[in-house]
Write an enzyme that holds these catalytic residues in place. Structure first.
Site: not given
Ligand code: EPZ
Length: 416
Positions: A22-23, A91, A115, A120-124, A301, A394
């Site tokens: 999936k990933n 996400r 979640c 789960r920030p996206i600052d990077l 995970d 999922r």
């Protein structure tokens, strides 16, 4: 709301095929937006996260079709999706940011929701794109990223998988040379880079902490089969470790699973690589210590599935979750089955050796759902697992069917 009925299944044996990761599939599908030519991806797993990603590609203007387990994508012209509700469903939708910025110079995203397992920030992601010349404007829950990018040097404060993927995809079509330091090294990153290289990208250092991308004018179509899912394989390996199994995981890449296989071997399992994949025999017996880290460290995970194994070993196991701030929600549910676990901050102490007893449990996130299904295999009597968020579907392609193929008493039941 899916529900699963799991009965005590003390022995698993047989062989099962490991699905494609999936990933790996999700960023590779997002990368299809980088070219006007046709992309064909084979062995795409039937997962709701994949379905959502295909819907997002369509919302970006791409033509998407499916034939059995292959997906065709052709993004002749792309725009930032208008329909933001889609972007909030998953996400991984943030992964269209890099490709859209590189293709059309703008992307409007609703800030991906956190979640269950963390903010789960996206600052990077955003900081790295700014290093390539992007402008970032945030208003309310929306972020607009725009600009004509140029190559640059980026240092990631944390080796974020998603940020590394987004930056590689943006840089692949950006004039100049981009260097990413402290990049994530997960196998899924290497697989994305291999796919991009098939499209004509120029990338060096994939799988290391230092990746260099020389942008090209355009990328061409490609046909590709992504790597097998090391987390699905690891989850099935934990099922074998719980049930004194004799199991062949066909297609498993043991070189992607070293950290987990070391833990299972230390605990008493026999893990053997062979030409067809990974053979597992025996049972995990000794307690273990696990600290989740970025790859090649022990994968976050796998923390929940391995915790179930720890509940059946003889002694005290110690886990430390260092990647996500809230990834112990499966503990409350495992304790309903009788597990003896104590959480102190990011530390979890698991007192093993006590039998579990069937009960009704509820899935809180994807890997917790899988862990609770595994726990049901070794709990006396019957366990019912409710999965109101549809988490299992999922990220696992028919986990219940794969366990059943190995002899487990597990089935999906119409929700009451
Ligand atoms: C990917 O998520 C995986 N998802 C996750 O798998 C996996 O757990 C994670 O990598 C770590 O291996 C996909 O590939 C689709 P990160 P991602 O960015 O990219 C913080 C599963 O179960 N962070 O490496 O979101 C973040 O909050 C899922 O299949 C920032 O602070 O992971 C987290 O604490 C769950 N700022 C840590 O880094 C950022 O800009 C790891 O996040 C980005 C991340």
């Amino acid at each position: 709301m899916p529900q699963y009925q799991i009965d005590f299944s003390p022995r698993l044996s047989g062989e099962v095929h490991v699905s494609t990761a999936k990933n790996a599939v999700l960023p590779i599908l997002a990368a299809a937006l980088l070219t006007q030519e046709e992309i064909i991806i084979h062995q795409v797993p039937k997962l709701t996260d994949v379905t959502h990603m295909l819907d997002i590609l369509r919302a970006c203007g791409a033509e998407v079709s499916q034939e059995e387990d292959s997906v065709r994508v052709r993004a002749v012209s792309v725009t930032s999706p208008k329909e933001n509700a889609l972007l909030r469903t998953m996400r991984a939708s943030v992964l269209i940011l890099g490709p859209l910025l590189a293709r059309c110079g703008e992307c409007l995203l609703s800030m991906p929701g956190g979640c269950a397992i963390g903010q789960r920030p996206i600052d990077l992601h955003l900081k790295g794109l700014q290093k390539l010349g992007a402008r970032v404007e945030q208003e309310g829950g929306t972020v607009q990223v725009s600009g004509c990018l140029r190559g640059g040097n980026i240092y990631l404060d944390f080796p974020s998988v998603g940020a590394t993927e987004n930056l590689i995809m943006a840089a692949a079509l950006t004039r100049g040379v981009t260097r990413i330091e402290n990049a994530a090294k997960e196998p899924e990153i290497t697989d994305l880079c291999r796919f991009l290289t098939c499209m004509g990208a120029r990338i060096a250092g994939a799988g290391t902490a230092n990746i260099m991308i020389e942008g090209v004018e355009c990328l061409h179509g490609a046909e590709y089969t992504p790597i097998p899912d090391r987390i699905e394989a690891g989850t099935l390996a934990c099922a074998a470790a719980l049930t004194e199994g004799s199991v062949l995981l066909e297609g498993a890449r043991t070189d992607h699973m070293r950290a987990l296989l070391f833990k299972l071997t230390e605990s008493g399992m026999i893990c053997q690589e062979d030409a067809r994949g990974l053979r597992l025999r025996g049972k995990a017996r000794h307690p273990m210590e696990a600290r989740t880290l970025s790859y090649p460290g022990f994968p976050t995970d796998m923390q929940a599935p391995l915790m179930v194994v720890a509940t059946q070993t003889h002694g005290l196991s110690v886990f430390l979750e260092t990647i996500f701030e809230n990834r112990y929600m499966h503990v409350v549910e495992l304790k309903r089955l009788g597990a003896q676990i104590r959480v102190e901050g990011q530390l979890a102490l698991i007192q093993g050796g006590r039998a579990l007893n069937g009960a009704h449990v509820t899935a809180t996130d994807l890997r917790a759902a899988a862990a609770l299904m595994l726990a049901g295999l070794i709990a006396q009597g019957r366990t019912t697992l409710s999965d109101p968020g549809g988490h299992l579907m999922r990220g696992y392609e028919g986990l219940e069917d794969k366990l059943k193929a190995l002899g487990a008493e597990v089935k999906k039941v119409p929700s009451s």
